[in-house]
Design a protein around this motif. Structure first.
Motif, PDB file in Angstrom:
ATOM      1  N   ALA A 277       0.837  -1.205   0.000  1.00  0.00           N
ATOM      2  CA  ALA A 277       0.000   0.000   0.000  1.00  0.00           C
ATOM      3  C   ALA A 277       0.866   1.247   0.000  1.00  0.00           C
ATOM      4  O   ALA A 277       2.034   1.228   0.402  1.00  0.00           O
ATOM      5  CB  ALA A 277      -0.930  -0.005   1.217  1.00  0.00           C
ATOM      6  N   ASN A 278       0.258   2.343  -0.438  1.00  0.00           N
ATOM      7  CA  ASN A 278       0.919   3.646  -0.389  1.00  0.00           C
ATOM      8  C   ASN A 278       0.947   4.156   1.046  1.00  0.00           C
ATOM      9  O   ASN A 278      -0.011   3.980   1.813  1.00  0.00           O
ATOM     10  CB  ASN A 278       0.149   4.661  -1.237  1.00  0.00           C
ATOM     11  N   SER A 279       2.038   4.802   1.392  1.00  0.00           N
ATOM     12  CA  SER A 279       2.117   5.527   2.657  1.00  0.00           C
ATOM     13  C   SER A 279       2.866   6.826   2.368  1.00  0.00           C
ATOM     14  O   SER A 279       3.510   6.964   1.321  1.00  0.00           O
ATOM     15  CB  SER A 279       2.874   4.705   3.705  1.00  0.00           C
ATOM     16  N   PRO A 280       2.813   7.814   3.256  1.00  0.00           N
ATOM     17  CA  PRO A 280       3.543   9.066   3.004  1.00  0.00           C
ATOM     18  C   PRO A 280       5.039   8.856   2.807  1.00  0.00           C
ATOM     19  O   PRO A 280       5.700   9.650   2.133  1.00  0.00           O
ATOM     20  CB  PRO A 280       3.259   9.885   4.271  1.00  0.00           C
ATOM     21  N   GLN A 281       5.576   7.763   3.354  1.00  0.00           N
ATOM     22  CA  GLN A 281       7.015   7.515   3.257  1.00  0.00           C
ATOM     23  C   GLN A 281       7.387   6.643   2.055  1.00  0.00           C
ATOM     24  O   GLN A 281       8.560   6.514   1.724  1.00  0.00           O
ATOM     25  CB  GLN A 281       7.525   6.834   4.540  1.00  0.00           C
ATOM     26  N   GLY A 282       6.406   6.030   1.411  1.00  0.00           N
ATOM     27  CA  GLY A 282       6.696   5.133   0.290  1.00  0.00           C
ATOM     28  C   GLY A 282       5.768   3.937   0.289  1.00  0.00           C
ATOM     29  O   GLY A 282       4.672   3.974   0.858  1.00  0.00           O
ATOM     30  N   LEU A 283       6.233   2.858  -0.328  1.00  0.00           N
ATOM     31  CA  LEU A 283       5.442   1.625  -0.405  1.00  0.00           C
ATOM     32  C   LEU A 283       5.650   0.808   0.866  1.00  0.00           C
ATOM     33  O   LEU A 283       6.774   0.366   1.154  1.00  0.00           O
ATOM     34  CB  LEU A 283       5.876   0.794  -1.617  1.00  0.00           C
ATOM     35  N   ILE A 284       4.587   0.607   1.630  1.00  0.00           N
ATOM     36  CA  ILE A 284       4.697  -0.257   2.795  1.00  0.00           C
ATOM     37  C   ILE A 284       4.266  -1.663   2.396  1.00  0.00           C
ATOM     38  O   ILE A 284       3.270  -1.842   1.689  1.00  0.00           O
ATOM     39  CB  ILE A 284       3.857   0.253   3.992  1.00  0.00           C
ATOM     40  N   TYR A 285       5.070  -2.638   2.797  1.00  0.00           N
ATOM     41  CA  TYR A 285       4.672  -4.029   2.575  1.00  0.00           C
ATOM     42  C   TYR A 285       4.771  -4.783   3.890  1.00  0.00           C
ATOM     43  O   TYR A 285       5.635  -4.500   4.725  1.00  0.00           O
ATOM     44  CB  TYR A 285       5.527  -4.687   1.486  1.00  0.00           C
ATOM     45  N   ILE A 286       3.869  -5.721   4.075  1.00  0.00           N
ATOM     46  CA  ILE A 286       3.861  -6.576   5.259  1.00  0.00           C
ATOM     47  C   ILE A 286       3.635  -7.998   4.786  1.00  0.00           C
ATOM     48  O   ILE A 286       2.660  -8.280   4.085  1.00  0.00           O
ATOM     49  CB  ILE A 286       2.751  -6.159   6.252  1.00  0.00           C
TER      50      ILE A 286
END
Length: 629
Positions: free
Chosen positions: A371-380
């Motif tokens: 997903a998009n986040s303000p810091q970049g692509l977050i992955y879990i």
């Protein structure tokens, strides 16, 4: 004084009893053995019995509909059309030759309770295909209809019905009735394509196009197409044909006049699982399988990604990106295509075929979140988490957060403290959104060795939950409460048709099908990267889509999706109570039980509508109880 104490005791007893709800709000004796219960996206419970289907609206004291025309139905014979109020009921498989086996089809609107199509009533002796098209709200049926002359009764036919008015729009024959010559197979081989100005039917003889009044437009010789999709202008159409061995796909491109636009069709290995028309070309994802063949010459079980020229069909990439697994996530962005592999790994390719990440990003298996986040692509994933720069693929956090492989990972963003919180393997990790600094925030020990599968911020506190446990921590990780409700038994819980884990927004999950919402036949994209924690986006998309269809049933569904879910402030848990097995409604903020419903069944079968807050319970072999939670 004694009288006051007596009154106080009576009041307390009454208050205690008020929390328990053993008497249902409505009871439905269906008069036949119950086999299956399905909670629909519209909030109606559809029950399959030995006699047929019954629809239950908890707001009414009698069933919405009873459909016993075809008798007992198997799950395979009952198709719930996603993103719609429709059920397609089928009996018998369509045959290529008339007169072999009679087939039956019916379409039920479970919200109004009306049977809006019944093949028996319209004299369809055989039905090859029966498909609903949204947002057009049309039904397209193909087969053999026993009406008209003897020749017409033997000739394959297509009919288009308007589902709102329940009237026939138009119909036509696929072959000339009474034609003399060698018999030809005109069976319908796949999903028709309904466009603004005409309809295309894929048959064993080729594609047949008709106007919306049933007039001939054109035919071509592209045979056995399984499905089609058009571009936005509806002037360019792509047809997908599964090869005879069932392992590969041929892609054809035709114009609105039926002429082939590619000199040769394009063959891709595997079965196409994702396809998108872009200004730069055609993106195709196909899944290959060895089919159990262990030969060294068999193809690998993995996805292929191709990017084809819209004008010629030629592959624009000299070298396709290696996947080494199945594509689990596929997103189209302004500068290229981002994809994540189920077996682990994320990469991004430009439309020219150049790798945009400096090197493929290694990740754990099963990418649960991209997903998009303000810091970049977050992955879990089930093993690790990180944020990466979407332009370069470089890590934003100095090193990924790693944890023991976990089937359940919960996460949320704490905006007040600008940090990500991730719960895995009994630990909550706190990651500073700016620096990426990670620390063990708190240890979480749930009973029955459960892992948290829900996590959200509530009034500055952190809420965690699993099937039998609920916990709230303050902003510093101190426990505010931990509530545990013993499972009736693992076998009983697993047999239940829905529990807190199993139900997890059942109705909403059913609604969010790209294939249903866009039919995979209309121009549009579901391959957009969502924003992290943006839970309302899909509900709004569904509500807006329902509202755009001029039919009262869809308006009702739109209102339902705009409503606040009953589970926003409560969690429903199946547990063992003093008086027997029951369902408890627990307040998320304080852990207090607001309501108990004693089911008196060690292995209850039930469904919870989390949107409306209703429990449907199979009280005995032929009776359903409905409780308002």
């Amino acid at each position: 004084m004694k009288a006051i104490n007596l009154l106080l005791i009576i009041f307390c007893v009454q208050l205690s009893l008020a929390q328990k709800a053993e008497q249902p709000n409505n009871s439905y004796d269906l008069g036949a053995t119950i086999n299956e219960m399905t909670l629909t996206v519209g909030g109606i419970l559809v029950v399959a019995t030995n006699d047929g289907l019954v629809g239950i609206n908890p707001e009414t004291s009698t069933p919405t509909f009873t459909f016993n025309n075809f008798g007992k139905l198997t799950p395979e014979e009952t198709i719930f059309v996603e993103d719609s109020p429709y059920i397609i009921v089928s009996q018998g498989a369509g045959s290529k030759l008339a007169g072999i086996t009679k087939t039956k089809r019916a379409v039920i609107n479970y919200i109004t309770g009306k049977v809006i199509f019944n093949s028996d009533n319209d004299n369809w002796n055989q039905v090859y295909t029966c498909n609903i098209f949204l947002p057009d709200n049309k039904l397209v049926v193909s087969g053999i209809q026993k009406t008209g002359t003897k020749a017409e009764k033997m000739t394959p036919k297509v009919a288009v019905y308007d589902l709102s008015t329940q009237q026939l729009d138009y119909s036509f024959f696929l072959d000339k009735p009474g034609r003399v010559g060698v018999a030809k197979d005109f069976s319908v081989t796949g999903l028709p394509l309904l466009l603004k100005d005409f309809l295309i039917i894929p048959t064993a003889q080729g594609l047949i196009a008709k106007s919306h009044t049933g007039e001939d437009l054109w035919t071509n010789k592209i045979k056995r197409v399984a499905w089609m999709v058009s571009d936005k202008s509806e002037k360019e159409i792509y047809g997908f044909e599964t090869t005879t061995n069932g392992k590969n796909t041929r892609i054809h491109k035709i114009g609105a006049d039926g002429k082939e636009l590619w000199q040769d069709d394009r063959k891709v290995k595997g079965i196409v699982s994702n396809f998108e028309i872009l200004p730069q070309g055609i993106a195709v994802v196909s899944n290959k399988s060895d089919g159990g063949d262990k030969s060294v010459f068999s193809q690998k079980n993995e996805s292929e990604i191709a990017f084809l020229s819209a004008s010629t069909g030629e592959d624009l990439w000299e070298k396709a990106p290696k996947t080494k697994g199945y594509v689990q996530h596929f997103y189209v962005q302004d500068d290229g295509i981002l994809f994540g592999i189920q077996q682990g790994g994320i990469n991004k390719i430009s439309f020219e075929g150049e790798t945009l990440f400096k090197k493929p990003l290694k990740t754990g298996e099963n990418i649960m979140v991209m997903a998009n986040s303000p810091q970049g692509l977050i992955y879990i994933t089930s093993e690790d988490a990180n944020i990466v720069n979407l332009k370069t693929g470089e890590q934003v956090w100095d090193k990924p957060l790693k944890y023991k492989n976990s089937a359940s990972v919960a996460s949320t963003f704490d905006a007040d403290n600008n940090r990500y919180l991730i719960a895995a393997d009994g630990t909550i990790f706190s990651i500073d959104a700016n620096s990426g600094d990670t620390q063990d925030f708190a240890k979480v020990k749930f009973d029955e060795k459960e892992d948290a599968n829900q996590m959200e911020m509530r009034n500055g506190n952190i809420y965690l939950a699993s099937s039998q446990n609920m916990m709230v921590l303050d902003k510093d990780g101190n426990e505010v409460y931990h509530k545990y409700y013993k499972s009736p038994s693992k076998s009983g819980f697993m047999k239940a048709l829905s529990g807190v884990v199993a139900v997890a927004s059942t109705a909403l999950t059913m609604a969010h099908s790209y294939q249903a919402g866009l039919n995979k036949t209309r121009y549009g994209s579901a391959n957009n990267l969502d924003n992290y924690n943006d839970y309302g986006k899909e509900n709004k998309r569904a509500a807006d889509m329902f509202a755009s269809i001029a039919d009262e049933s869809f308006k009702i569904m739109s209102k339902r999706f705009k409503a606040t879910a009953a589970t926003e402030n409560s969690q429903f848990i199946l547990t063992k109570l003093d008086d027997g097995v029951g369902l408890v409604k627990v307040n998320k903020d304080n852990g207090n039980v607001d309501k108990e419903i004693i089911l008196k069944d060690k292995k209850p079968e039930y469904q919870v509508d989390e949107v409306a807050g209703v429990l449907f319970y199979k009280a005995n072999k032929s009776t359903i109880y409905a409780y308002k939670l």
